[in-house]
Design a protein around this motif. Sequence first.
Motif, PDB file in Angstrom:
ATOM      1  N   SER A  53       0.820  -1.219   0.000  1.00 32.96           N
ATOM      2  CA  SER A  53       0.000   0.000   0.000  1.00 32.96           C
ATOM      3  C   SER A  53       0.850   1.264   0.000  1.00 32.96           C
ATOM      4  O   SER A  53       0.438   2.285  -0.537  1.00 32.96           O
ATOM      5  CB  SER A  53      -0.930   0.019   1.215  1.00 32.96           C
ATOM      6  N   ARG A  54       2.008   1.195   0.640  1.00 33.17           N
ATOM      7  CA  ARG A  54       2.944   2.327   0.729  1.00 33.17           C
ATOM      8  C   ARG A  54       2.256   3.587   1.237  1.00 33.17           C
ATOM      9  O   ARG A  54       2.367   4.658   0.666  1.00 33.17           O
ATOM     10  CB  ARG A  54       3.613   2.561  -0.622  1.00 33.17           C
ATOM     11  N   ASP A  55       1.559   3.439   2.342  1.00 33.72           N
ATOM     12  CA  ASP A  55       0.848   4.554   2.962  1.00 33.72           C
ATOM     13  C   ASP A  55       1.746   5.153   4.043  1.00 33.72           C
ATOM     14  O   ASP A  55       1.905   4.574   5.120  1.00 33.72           O
ATOM     15  CB  ASP A  55      -0.462   4.043   3.560  1.00 33.72           C
ATOM     16  N   PRO A  56       2.367   6.319   3.793  1.00 35.28           N
ATOM     17  CA  PRO A  56       3.300   6.882   4.768  1.00 35.28           C
ATOM     18  C   PRO A  56       2.656   7.217   6.108  1.00 35.28           C
ATOM     19  O   PRO A  56       3.286   7.053   7.147  1.00 35.28           O
ATOM     20  CB  PRO A  56       3.841   8.144   4.099  1.00 35.28           C
ATOM     21  N   ALA A  57       1.413   7.675   6.109  1.00 33.70           N
ATOM     22  CA  ALA A  57       0.742   8.001   7.373  1.00 33.70           C
ATOM     23  C   ALA A  57       0.527   6.735   8.198  1.00 33.70           C
ATOM     24  O   ALA A  57       0.757   6.726   9.408  1.00 33.70           O
ATOM     25  CB  ALA A  57      -0.585   8.709   7.114  1.00 33.70           C
TER      26      ALA A  57
ATOM     27  N   GLY B 160      14.894   5.274  -1.278  1.00 29.77           N
ATOM     28  CA  GLY B 160      14.194   4.646  -2.393  1.00 29.77           C
ATOM     29  C   GLY B 160      14.506   5.319  -3.713  1.00 29.77           C
ATOM     30  O   GLY B 160      15.369   6.182  -3.807  1.00 29.77           O
ATOM     31  N   PRO B 161      13.796   4.949  -4.771  1.00 31.43           N
ATOM     32  CA  PRO B 161      14.042   5.586  -6.056  1.00 31.43           C
ATOM     33  C   PRO B 161      13.649   7.066  -6.011  1.00 31.43           C
ATOM     34  O   PRO B 161      12.559   7.405  -5.576  1.00 31.43           O
ATOM     35  CB  PRO B 161      13.136   4.825  -7.026  1.00 31.43           C
ATOM     36  N   ALA B 162      14.552   7.940  -6.458  1.00 31.38           N
ATOM     37  CA  ALA B 162      14.248   9.372  -6.501  1.00 31.38           C
ATOM     38  C   ALA B 162      13.219   9.673  -7.578  1.00 31.38           C
ATOM     39  O   ALA B 162      12.530  10.677  -7.534  1.00 31.38           O
ATOM     40  CB  ALA B 162      15.530  10.160  -6.750  1.00 31.38           C
ATOM     41  N   ASP B 163      13.115   8.800  -8.553  1.00 35.52           N
ATOM     42  CA  ASP B 163      12.164   8.953  -9.647  1.00 35.52           C
ATOM     43  C   ASP B 163      10.782   8.516  -9.148  1.00 35.52           C
ATOM     44  O   ASP B 163      10.512   7.331  -8.986  1.00 35.52           O
ATOM     45  CB  ASP B 163      12.638   8.085 -10.814  1.00 35.52           C
ATOM     46  N   LEU B 164       9.922   9.483  -8.875  1.00 34.82           N
ATOM     47  CA  LEU B 164       8.597   9.176  -8.328  1.00 34.82           C
ATOM     48  C   LEU B 164       7.764   8.328  -9.285  1.00 34.82           C
ATOM     49  O   LEU B 164       7.000   7.468  -8.851  1.00 34.82           O
ATOM     50  CB  LEU B 164       7.855  10.455  -7.964  1.00 34.82           C
TER      51      LEU B 164
ATOM     52  N   LEU C  28       8.910   6.058 -11.335  1.00 39.34           N
ATOM     53  CA  LEU C  28       9.423   4.701 -11.188  1.00 39.34           C
ATOM     54  C   LEU C  28       8.902   4.074  -9.900  1.00 39.34           C
ATOM     55  O   LEU C  28       8.470   2.916  -9.895  1.00 39.34           O
ATOM     56  CB  LEU C  28      10.952   4.694 -11.208  1.00 39.34           C
ATOM     57  N   ALA C  29       8.922   4.830  -8.803  1.00 40.12           N
ATOM     58  CA  ALA C  29       8.409   4.318  -7.524  1.00 40.12           C
ATOM     59  C   ALA C  29       6.945   3.930  -7.648  1.00 40.12           C
ATOM     60  O   ALA C  29       6.526   2.892  -7.123  1.00 40.12           O
ATOM     61  CB  ALA C  29       8.600   5.366  -6.433  1.00 40.12           C
ATOM     62  N   GLU C  30       6.166   4.733  -8.358  1.00 36.91           N
ATOM     63  CA  GLU C  30       4.747   4.409  -8.558  1.00 36.91           C
ATOM     64  C   GLU C  30       4.574   3.169  -9.419  1.00 36.91           C
ATOM     65  O   GLU C  30       3.676   2.357  -9.179  1.00 36.91           O
ATOM     66  CB  GLU C  30       4.023   5.609  -9.175  1.00 36.91           C
ATOM     67  N   GLU C  31       5.421   3.009 -10.432  1.00 37.90           N
ATOM     68  CA  GLU C  31       5.354   1.804 -11.275  1.00 37.90           C
ATOM     69  C   GLU C  31       5.650   0.546 -10.455  1.00 37.90           C
ATOM     70  O   GLU C  31       4.974  -0.474 -10.602  1.00 37.90           O
ATOM     71  CB  GLU C  31       6.356   1.900 -12.422  1.00 37.90           C
ATOM     72  N   ILE C  32       6.656   0.623  -9.606  1.00 39.20           N
ATOM     73  CA  ILE C  32       7.022  -0.525  -8.769  1.00 39.20           C
ATOM     74  C   ILE C  32       5.875  -0.846  -7.805  1.00 39.20           C
ATOM     75  O   ILE C  32       5.490  -2.003  -7.645  1.00 39.20           O
ATOM     76  CB  ILE C  32       8.336  -0.264  -8.014  1.00 39.20           C
TER      77      ILE C  32
ATOM     78  N   GLU D 299       1.302  -4.188  -6.146  1.00 39.24           N
ATOM     79  CA  GLU D 299      -0.127  -4.241  -5.854  1.00 39.24           C
ATOM     80  C   GLU D 299      -0.837  -5.228  -6.788  1.00 39.24           C
ATOM     81  O   GLU D 299      -1.727  -5.961  -6.363  1.00 39.24           O
ATOM     82  CB  GLU D 299      -0.743  -2.845  -5.999  1.00 39.24           C
ATOM     83  N   ALA D 300      -0.401  -5.280  -8.044  1.00 37.91           N
ATOM     84  CA  ALA D 300      -1.025  -6.169  -9.032  1.00 37.91           C
ATOM     85  C   ALA D 300      -0.810  -7.653  -8.700  1.00 37.91           C
ATOM     86  O   ALA D 300      -1.653  -8.479  -9.060  1.00 37.91           O
ATOM     87  CB  ALA D 300      -0.487  -5.866 -10.425  1.00 37.91           C
ATOM     88  N   ILE D 301       0.272  -7.980  -8.015  1.00 35.32           N
ATOM     89  CA  ILE D 301       0.526  -9.395  -7.685  1.00 35.32           C
ATOM     90  C   ILE D 301      -0.030  -9.784  -6.321  1.00 35.32           C
ATOM     91  O   ILE D 301       0.084 -10.931  -5.902  1.00 35.32           O
ATOM     92  CB  ILE D 301       2.032  -9.736  -7.740  1.00 35.32           C
ATOM     93  N   THR D 302      -0.629  -8.812  -5.620  1.00 33.32           N
ATOM     94  CA  THR D 302      -1.078  -9.059  -4.245  1.00 33.32           C
ATOM     95  C   THR D 302      -2.582  -9.230  -4.184  1.00 33.32           C
ATOM     96  O   THR D 302      -3.348  -8.357  -4.597  1.00 33.32           O
ATOM     97  CB  THR D 302      -0.647  -7.890  -3.333  1.00 33.32           C
TER      98      THR D 302
END
Length: 135
Positions: free
Chosen positions: A86-90, A116-120, A122-126, A131-134
């Motif tokens: 989920s990558r929910d920082p809160a 983590g990746p500085a490229d946001l 790319l981070a969203e793609e990962i 999420e797609a495999i979960t």
Amino acid sequence: MAAHPFLSDAWIEAAREVRESFADRLPAPVADVSVNLIVTDGPDGSSVEAHLATHSGALDVELGHVGAPDATITVDHETARVLLVSRDPAAAMQAFMSGRIQVEGDVIRVMALQAGPADLELAEEIAAALEAITD
């Protein structure tokens, strides 16, 4: 890709494939760190032991523990899912503050992994691939 229960053997194998598909696009880690992970309270009551290490110049995530880690993180299954999928920082901050994320060892070195990746994009793609495999 098919979806699998989080941290099941099939999910772990699919996550390895996700990692490999992005390997050539990931920046070099910003710190030389090794961290053992313990995920407790799985759906069947089991625990998973894994580790993160950057000594090879890439972020390696695999099952089993390494000797003499910089730190060990213990987290329950649901919190691990929030952190990794989920990558929910809160929610992550709330979990840390409430003690559901326990860190033994060098917390500063663990925090270096948060870059983590500085490229946001790319981070969203990962994140979307995980999420797609979960299930």
